[in-house]
Design an enzyme around this catalytic site. Structure first.
Site, PDB file in Angstrom:
ATOM      1  CB  CYS A 233      12.999   9.471   8.372  1.00  0.00           C
ATOM      2  SG  CYS A 233      13.955   8.509   7.196  1.00  0.00           S
TER       3      CYS A 233
ATOM      4  CD  GLU B 222      13.735   1.310   8.686  1.00  0.00           C
ATOM      5  OE1 GLU B 222      14.223   2.373   9.123  1.00  0.00           O
ATOM      6  OE2 GLU B 222      14.339   0.228   8.711  1.00  0.00           O
TER       7      GLU B 222
ATOM      8  CE  LYS C 248      -1.639   2.968   2.844  1.00  0.00           C
ATOM      9  NZ  LYS C 248      -1.734   4.153   1.974  1.00  0.00           N
TER      10      LYS C 248
ATOM     11  CD  GLU D  67       9.831  13.102  11.503  1.00  0.00           C
ATOM     12  OE1 GLU D  67       8.684  12.710  11.738  1.00  0.00           O
ATOM     13  OE2 GLU D  67      10.592  12.528  10.731  1.00  0.00           O
TER      14      GLU D  67
HETATM   15  P1  NAP Z   1       2.348   8.517   7.687  1.00  0.00           P
HETATM   16  O1  NAP Z   1       1.249   9.489   7.773  1.00  0.00           O
HETATM   17  O2  NAP Z   1       2.624   7.655   8.861  1.00  0.00           O
HETATM   18  O3  NAP Z   1       2.039   7.630   6.398  1.00  0.00           O
HETATM   19  C1  NAP Z   1       2.870   6.590   5.969  1.00  0.00           C
HETATM   20  C2  NAP Z   1       2.044   5.527   5.306  1.00  0.00           C
HETATM   21  O4  NAP Z   1       1.128   4.985   6.266  1.00  0.00           O
HETATM   22  C3  NAP Z   1       1.186   6.045   4.153  1.00  0.00           C
HETATM   23  O5  NAP Z   1       1.087   5.045   3.179  1.00  0.00           O
HETATM   24  C4  NAP Z   1      -0.153   6.274   4.829  1.00  0.00           C
HETATM   25  O6  NAP Z   1      -1.240   6.241   3.955  1.00  0.00           O
HETATM   26  C5  NAP Z   1      -0.189   5.083   5.759  1.00  0.00           C
HETATM   27  N1  NAP Z   1      -1.123   5.229   6.861  1.00  0.00           N
HETATM   28  C6  NAP Z   1      -1.568   6.360   7.462  1.00  0.00           C
HETATM   29  N2  NAP Z   1      -2.436   6.047   8.464  1.00  0.00           N
HETATM   30  C7  NAP Z   1      -2.543   4.698   8.492  1.00  0.00           C
HETATM   31  C8  NAP Z   1      -3.269   3.772   9.276  1.00  0.00           C
HETATM   32  N3  NAP Z   1      -4.068   4.175  10.267  1.00  0.00           N
HETATM   33  N4  NAP Z   1      -3.135   2.447   9.020  1.00  0.00           N
HETATM   34  C9  NAP Z   1      -2.333   2.030   8.030  1.00  0.00           C
HETATM   35  N5  NAP Z   1      -1.601   2.857   7.243  1.00  0.00           N
HETATM   36  C10 NAP Z   1      -1.711   4.180   7.471  1.00  0.00           C
HETATM   37  O7  NAP Z   1       3.720   9.219   7.337  1.00  0.00           O
HETATM   38  P2  NAP Z   1       4.008  10.225   6.159  1.00  0.00           P
HETATM   39  O8  NAP Z   1       3.599  11.566   6.594  1.00  0.00           O
HETATM   40  O9  NAP Z   1       3.482   9.712   4.866  1.00  0.00           O
HETATM   41  O10 NAP Z   1       5.594  10.101   6.044  1.00  0.00           O
HETATM   42  C11 NAP Z   1       6.435  10.865   6.811  1.00  0.00           C
HETATM   43  C12 NAP Z   1       6.914  10.111   8.018  1.00  0.00           C
HETATM   44  O11 NAP Z   1       7.624   8.946   7.595  1.00  0.00           O
HETATM   45  C13 NAP Z   1       7.880  10.902   8.837  1.00  0.00           C
HETATM   46  O12 NAP Z   1       7.627  10.718  10.195  1.00  0.00           O
HETATM   47  C14 NAP Z   1       9.225  10.305   8.439  1.00  0.00           C
HETATM   48  O13 NAP Z   1      10.239  10.485   9.398  1.00  0.00           O
HETATM   49  C15 NAP Z   1       8.868   8.879   8.265  1.00  0.00           C
HETATM   50  N6  NAP Z   1       9.866   8.194   7.433  1.00  0.00           N
HETATM   51  C16 NAP Z   1      10.694   7.291   8.038  1.00  0.00           C
HETATM   52  C17 NAP Z   1      11.671   6.668   7.285  1.00  0.00           C
HETATM   53  C18 NAP Z   1      12.613   5.680   7.919  1.00  0.00           C
HETATM   54  O14 NAP Z   1      13.220   4.927   7.177  1.00  0.00           O
HETATM   55  N7  NAP Z   1      12.755   5.648   9.235  1.00  0.00           N
HETATM   56  C19 NAP Z   1      11.790   6.949   5.940  1.00  0.00           C
HETATM   57  C20 NAP Z   1      10.925   7.873   5.361  1.00  0.00           C
HETATM   58  C21 NAP Z   1       9.949   8.485   6.128  1.00  0.00           C
HETATM   59  P3  NAP Z   1      -1.853   7.626   3.376  1.00  0.00           P
HETATM   60  O15 NAP Z   1      -0.806   8.202   2.528  1.00  0.00           O
HETATM   61  O16 NAP Z   1      -3.025   7.149   2.615  1.00  0.00           O
HETATM   62  O17 NAP Z   1      -2.207   8.478   4.557  1.00  0.00           O
END
Ligand code: NAP
Length: 480
Positions: free
Chosen positions: A283, A249, A174, A384
């Site tokens: 991140c 991650e 997804k 963040e």
């Molecule tokens: P996010 O809101 O957590 O979304 C990530 C993914 O999870 C998206 O596909 C999102 O779908 C999905 N999602 C959201 N709510 C969900 C739920 N209740 N159940 C299942 N899936 C769900 O994060 P983001 O804003 O897209 O990305 C930024 C974050 O990712 C930051 O915190 C960043 O630090 C972190 N990140 C970490 C790494 C690492 O390797 N540690 C790398 C890159 C990014 P939708 O798009 O449909 O909402």
């Protein structure tokens, strides 16, 4: 309007049963760049069924056979680099040059795991009794549900599906809802590479119901997630009910420490990489800059000089170094962090505002920003920011700065600039972070372990470490 058939389930391109669709918007100018099917738990369930059925035969292929598919995919991704990069830039805004780098990174991941597939070694262990033999097997965990974010929409997918497939797992992906177009193009290449049906599936749609299906469906064995710590915790809680494997991650809040003996020009270069790449939406981005007080003014001057020469704009324009933020919510959060810091006594020495005129009028652009006089009470020092803002904190003492740097619930990446070799080792060992860049602001490589301490996650991606996340260890005891 023609039906959107762009979920890939059991080797077929399908529409959402609900008939819902979602429009994808270019964050540089607000223009529509496409419409996709927007599914839910029904498509997730079908995809899990398909992956479950395909697992039996995929996991029994020889590693060399699985490897061949991954080699082909790696080549196809490389060959289609420009097109994939263009899609990434259109749907999430990063400069084209960065998008091309990301696609090559993805190709490299498929290549690495094509090779690594052949090196999943078991072990024999000496027995303590003469009539027994101990054998240790490494076997694929089963069906993997992968959930990825928008900030590296192709490489985050590659970093999950490449090791999973190499290990013998099958996958339901997804992607983030802001960036499904690059995932769809990647899946067209997956189809072209000839993977058997059901081995890799793409479900685009509502995050909660799809996530719930991943957590509740007993045919799915593991959740591999990259995204925010908030959502990671929800998924961990849900996965706990069936004791599903997870790798997480999650978010970060990287400290970047510049000592008084550092090469300041190199440090500015490293900071620029670690802070402004992807418009600060990584991140591993620097979120706290600690500079020794004896060099803080000189460093600030050099940094501001660099930012004055920085091009902000549409990622497709040649020479753009910083693109827009991904959406209005992301921009609002960055501006809120700046305002909060100002209210609590910090001063903006460069930038600090949304860009709204001319070419910026319809996009989500923020000036690259430097704030000084930052303290630990400010939001920017805790949460963040995910944007092009540098909060500068002065320090005097090495032990104190280590303590401050470690005083975070996150533990993903940290950076240190110093010319003192002994200090390099002290910092490498004492910083509580999964990744430490010593005189290096751009650490990621395919073969290195990537992942965080504390609330930044569980597990590692990259290299041979990434394979472990998709393998179970089985002990077989032979009585003779
Ligand atoms: P996010 O809101 O957590 O979304 C990530 C993914 O999870 C998206 O596909 C999102 O779908 C999905 N999602 C959201 N709510 C969900 C739920 N209740 N159940 C299942 N899936 C769900 O994060 P983001 O804003 O897209 O990305 C930024 C974050 O990712 C930051 O915190 C960043 O630090 C972190 N990140 C970490 C790494 C690492 O390797 N540690 C790398 C890159 C990014 P939708 O798009 O449909 O909402």
């Amino acid at each position: 309007m023609a039906e959107c058939k762009n979920m890939y389930i059991n080797g077929e391109w399908v529409a959402a049963e609900s008939k819902e669709t979602l429009e994808i918007v270019n964050p540089a100018n607000g223009e529509s760049v496409g419409t996709v099917a927007f599914g839910d738990e029904r498509e997730a369930g079908k995809a899990i069924d398909a992956a479950h059925e395909a697992f039996a035969s995929w996991s029994r292929l020889t590693a060399r056979e699985r490897s061949k598919y991954l080699y082909t995919l790696s080549e196809l991704v490389k060959k289609n680099r420009d097109e994939l990069a263009e899609i990434i830039t259109l749907e999430m805004g990063k400069p084209l040059i960065e998008a091309k780098g990301e696609v090559l990174g993805a190709s490299d991941n498929f290549l690495w795991y094509a090779e690594e597939a052949k090196r999943v070694y078991g072990e024999t262990v000496p027995s303590s009794v003469p009539n027994k033999r101990i054998m240790v097997l490494r076997q694929p965990v089963g069906v993997v549900g992968a959930i990825t974010p928008w900030n590296f929409p192709v490489n985050m997918v590659a970093r999950k599906i490449a090791p999973a497939l190499a290990a013998g797992c099958t996958v339901v992906l997804k992607p983030a809802e802001s960036t499904p177009l690059s995932a769809i193009r990647l899946f067209e290449l997956i189809e072209q590479a000839g993977f058997p049906k059901g081995v890799v599936n793409l479900v685009i749609g509502k995050p909660e119901p799809i996530g719930r299906e991943f957590m509740d469906n007993p045919k799915l064995s593991k959740i591999a997630f990259t995204g925010s710590t908030r959502v990671g915790k929800l998924l961990m809680e849900g996965a706990a009910k069936q004791v599903k494997r997870v790798s997480m991650e999650l978010g970060g809040h990287a400290p970047f420490i510049v000592f008084d003996d550092a090469d300041l020009d190199e440090a500015v270069k490293g900071l620029f990489e670690s802070k402004f790449r992807n418009s600060g939406q990584m991140c591993i981005c620097t979120n706290r800059l600690y500079v020794h007080e004896d060099v803080a003014d000189a460093f600030t001057e050099k940094l501001v000089e660099r930012l004055k020469r920085t091009n902000v704009g549409d990622g497709r324009t040649k020479g753009t170094e910083i693109g827009p933020l991904v959406n209005q919510r992301a921009l609002d959060k960055v501006l809120e962090h700046i305002e909060d810091a100002k209210e609590k006594g910090a001063q903006v020495v460069y930038g600090g505002k949304q860009l709204t005129e001319g070419e910026y009028a319809k996009g989500y652009f923020c000036e690259p920003t430097v704030i000084v006089g930052v303290n630990a009470e400010m939001k920017i020092a805790q949460e963040e920011t995910f944007g092009p803002v540098v909060p500068l904190i002065r320090f005097r003492d090495e032990d104190a700065v280590i303590q401050q740097a470690n005083d975070s619930r996150y533990g993903l990446a940290a950076y240190v600039y110093t010319r003192d070799n002994q200090r390099c080792f002290r910092m490498a060992e004492q910083l509580e972070y999964g990744i430490v860049g010593i005189n290096d602001g751009s650490t990621t490589q395919t073969q290195a372990p990537f992942g965080g301490f504390k609330e930044s996650g569980i597990g590692r991606e990259g290299g041979r470490y990434g394979m472990d996340e998709y393998l179970e260890t089985k002990f077989v005891s032979f009585g003779l």
